[in-house]
Scaffold this active site. Structure first.
Site, short mmCIF file in Angstrom:
data_model
loop_
_atom_site.label_atom_id
_atom_site.label_comp_id
_atom_site.label_asym_id
_atom_site.label_seq_id
_atom_site.Cartn_x
_atom_site.Cartn_y
_atom_site.Cartn_z
N GLY A 21 32.47 29.63 47.84
CA GLY A 21 31.04 29.15 47.50
C GLY A 21 30.46 28.25 48.66
CB CYS B 95 33.86 13.53 39.57
SG CYS B 95 33.03 13.05 37.95
CE LYS C 281 32.12 8.08 41.79
NZ LYS C 281 33.38 7.95 41.32
CG LEU D 267 42.19 29.50 43.83
CD1 LEU D 267 43.17 30.49 43.48
CD2 LEU D 267 42.09 29.02 45.05
NE ARG E 151 25.02 12.14 39.22
CZ ARG E 151 25.66 11.35 38.27
NH1 ARG E 151 26.08 10.14 38.47
NH2 ARG E 151 25.99 12.13 37.13
#
Length: 222
Positions: free
Chosen positions: A41, A48, A51, A38, A115
């Site tokens: 940002g 993970c 995808k 929570l 990534r």
């Protein structure tokens, strides 16, 4: 889902002069919700979450299940980039030829993994607008050089946050490294051309930053 939800609440907080940190704190007291994930940002990244959400969405839709909830969570996450760049543009009026310090390239602290990092999309948009970007991250600069090599004068990698902010028109916080939380803001203000901070991770206290003379923008707070 919780990350996208709190980021949507953060946008609402900015419209209503509320503080998303206080809202999240209150929500976290409910044991059915909890306080994890929570933190408002720039959304989630890494190998993970993005995808897995898209894969699960496709599996469900292939089986005839309405996966609009996950699609909307993904959309909200992607929208954080445009939201942040627009916040930067509003602070600077125009982005062309502006010198911008970018602190944080990894998708989260304590890794060199970029990534699906928010930084990639933000840098690309600012580059396309004609900004001059000084990039710094404690671990991820070598990986980022593979995507944004120093072939253009618009991109440079520096050795410290203080080098990044020298004569800068704005400072962007993209990753919440502890190193950035401990920076000497008085020193930073002295070397910036324009003392403007756009804090994408709510690293600093708004009142303290403004008392030091910064024009300060964060996520879901006034």
């Amino acid at each position: 889902l919780k990350i996208s939800y709190i980021n949507l609440i953060a946008e609402l907080c900015e419209k209503t002069d509320a503080d998303v940190n206080q809202v999240a704190k209150g929500m976290g007291f409910d044991p059915r919700i909890g306080s994890q994930f929570l933190k408002a940002g720039l959304g989630y990244g890494g190998s993970c979450f993005p995808k897995d959400i898209r894969a699960l969405t496709k599996i469900g839709e292939d089986l005839g299940v309405n996966m609009n909830l996950l699609r909307e969570a993904d959309r909200i996450n992607l929208d954080r980039i445009d939201f942040f760049v627009e916040k930067t543009k509003k602070a600077l009026w125009i982005l062309k030829d502006k010198k911008i310090a970018v602190l944080g390239l990894a998708f989260k602290p304590e890794t060199d993994d970029i990534r699906e990092a928010s930084s990639i999309k933000i840098i690309k948009k600012l580059f396309d607008e004609g900004s001059y970007l000084r990039l710094y991250d404690p671990r991820a600069m070598e990986n980022m050089r593979k995507i944004f090599p120093e072939k253009s004068p618009q991109i440079s990698y520096v050795k410290s946050p203080y080098e990044a902010v020298k004569e800068a028109n704005a400072l962007l916080i993209i990753t919440e490294w502890d190193e950035f939380k401990e920076l000497d803001l008085k020193k930073i203000k002295e070397v910036m051309d324009n003392p403007i901070i756009i804090d994408g991770r709510n690293v600093y206290d708004p009142s303290e930053a403004r008392e030091l003379g910064f024009e300060y923008y964060s996520i879901g707070r006034q």
